[in-house]
Enzyme design. Structure first.
Site, PDB file in Angstrom:
ATOM      1  N   LEU A 139      34.737  -3.114   0.634  1.00 18.51           N
ATOM      2  CA  LEU A 139      34.698  -3.196  -0.825  1.00 18.51           C
ATOM      3  C   LEU A 139      34.637  -1.793  -1.413  1.00 18.51           C
ATOM      4  O   LEU A 139      33.981  -0.904  -0.862  1.00 18.51           O
ATOM      5  CB  LEU A 139      33.477  -3.999  -1.299  1.00 18.51           C
ATOM      6  CG  LEU A 139      33.399  -5.465  -0.869  1.00 18.51           C
ATOM      7  CD1 LEU A 139      32.112  -6.096  -1.410  1.00 18.51           C
ATOM      8  CD2 LEU A 139      34.612  -6.248  -1.351  1.00 18.51           C
ATOM      9  N   ASP A 140      35.292  -1.602  -2.566  1.00 19.36           N
ATOM     10  CA  ASP A 140      35.240  -0.318  -3.253  1.00 19.36           C
ATOM     11  C   ASP A 140      33.809   0.002  -3.692  1.00 19.36           C
ATOM     12  O   ASP A 140      32.957  -0.891  -3.809  1.00 19.36           O
ATOM     13  CB  ASP A 140      36.147  -0.335  -4.487  1.00 19.36           C
ATOM     14  CG  ASP A 140      37.622  -0.450  -4.131  1.00 19.36           C
ATOM     15  OD1 ASP A 140      37.974  -0.100  -2.991  1.00 19.36           O
ATOM     16  OD2 ASP A 140      38.402  -0.886  -4.998  1.00 19.36           O
ATOM     17  N   HIS A 141      33.580   1.286  -3.981  1.00 21.76           N
ATOM     18  CA  HIS A 141      32.249   1.782  -4.353  1.00 21.76           C
ATOM     19  C   HIS A 141      31.611   0.954  -5.471  1.00 21.76           C
ATOM     20  O   HIS A 141      30.426   0.595  -5.395  1.00 21.76           O
ATOM     21  CB  HIS A 141      32.373   3.247  -4.793  1.00 21.76           C
ATOM     22  CG  HIS A 141      31.092   3.893  -5.195  1.00 21.76           C
ATOM     23  ND1 HIS A 141      30.141   4.324  -4.282  1.00 21.76           N
ATOM     24  CD2 HIS A 141      30.579   4.180  -6.423  1.00 21.76           C
ATOM     25  CE1 HIS A 141      29.119   4.852  -4.927  1.00 21.76           C
ATOM     26  NE2 HIS A 141      29.354   4.778  -6.227  1.00 21.76           N
TER      27      HIS A 141
END
Length: 304
Positions: A139-141
């Site tokens: 998952l992205d930040h």
């Protein structure tokens, strides 16, 4: 009888037919040649009925085959750290976490420490689990939600097969700007890197195949501005796929200023992984896990 170290990851099988060679039997169990090489030379073992055997041994009905996988070393550049993990599910093969927004999945130039991978490595060190961190769903930040981690490279490999066969399913909810016209549709547009950027992606004809199912949950207005609450299902897993596809559609995610959204309603991209479903790589049992949309997204959805 061979003495086996109990801490190593272990799989057990019962043979159902006569005459098959051990190597062919293991290939049917999706144990790769690379994994078998590691088992042979890096501290693993292959046992048939409790005795160490060569892969060329023929098997008989009722034989018990044990595969003891070699201990793994932590990946280069990954520092084991102590940190909070919201564990949704855990067993000997997999670890499922609920990741908050503002936490990176793996270390990068901008976020070398304090990532989910750092904390999982710390957990493995503390609990003496001889594995590195195998991220199955990254998952992205600033994306929140369910994060799947394999505790062994073979389990990671099995999940990869499920990804290819589309039996591993990922569903998200998002809030996008504007009112999406159609209620239920597929975005089938290739994605590639934007020229001059190492981060941003765009829809481009020479990109990788990317497919996202979109379903409208609700259309609403907040302070006179139109938004749409959508559910999204990934058929492929390209970097920034949902963010790129929704920008291409003309409806960037609320809070996603990298892809054309604005932050005056929410401080991060309004994207949450709500559901992961797959077949357990060891037991074969179907597993479904669900995570509630977090508070910042609920406030934007509900207070309209």
């Amino acid at each position: 009888m061979v003495k086996v170290e109990v801490e190593r990851f272990h799989l057990e099988f019962i043979v159902q037919e006569d005459g098959k060679l051990l190597r062919d039997f293991l290939a049917e169990k999706n144990i790769s040649k690379r994994t078998l090489t590691a088992v042979k030379y890096d501290g693993g073992q292959l046992l048939v009925n409790g005795f160490e055997r060569d892969v060329r041994v023929p098997l008989s009905i009722g034989d018990k085959v044990d595969v003891f996988f070699p201990p793994e070393k932590l990946s280069d550049g990954l520092l084991a750290e102590e940190g909070e993990l919201n564990i949704v599910y855990e067993d000997e093969a997999i670890l499922l976490l609920d990741k908050p927004a503002g936490k990176s999945t793996i270390p990068s130039l901008n976020h070398q420490f304090g990532t989910m991978a750092n904390y999982v490595a710390g957990k493995f060190r503390r609990e003496q689990i001889p594995s590195t961190v195998h991220i199955v769903t990254r998952l992205d930040h600033n994306t929140s939600g369910l994060l799947c981690i394999a505790k062994n490279r073979h389990i990671h490999h099995l999940f990869g097969i499920q990804m290819i066969n589309a039996t591993f399913k990922r569903e998200y909810e998002a809030i996008v700007e504007g009112h999406v016209a159609k209620n239920d549709f597929l975005i089938n547009e290739p994605i590639g890197r934007k020229e001059g950027s190492i981060i941003e992606r765009i829809v481009r004809g020479d990109g990788q195949e990317a497919r996202t199912n979109v379903r409208v949950i609700d259309r609403f207005e907040k302070n006179g501005e139109p938004f749409t609450h959508v559910a999204l299902r990934l058929q492929t897993g390209r970097t920034h796929q949902i963010r790129t596809h929704m920008k291409w559609l003309g409806h960037p995610l609320a809070g996603d200023d990298l892809y054309g959204g604005t932050k005056h309603m929410i401080s991060r991209q309004a994207l949450h992984c709500t559901t992961l479903s797959f077949y357990h790589p060891v037991s074969g049992e179907e597993k479904v896990f669900v995570s509630e949309v977090p508070k910042d997204m609920k406030q934007l959805i509900m207070e309209n």
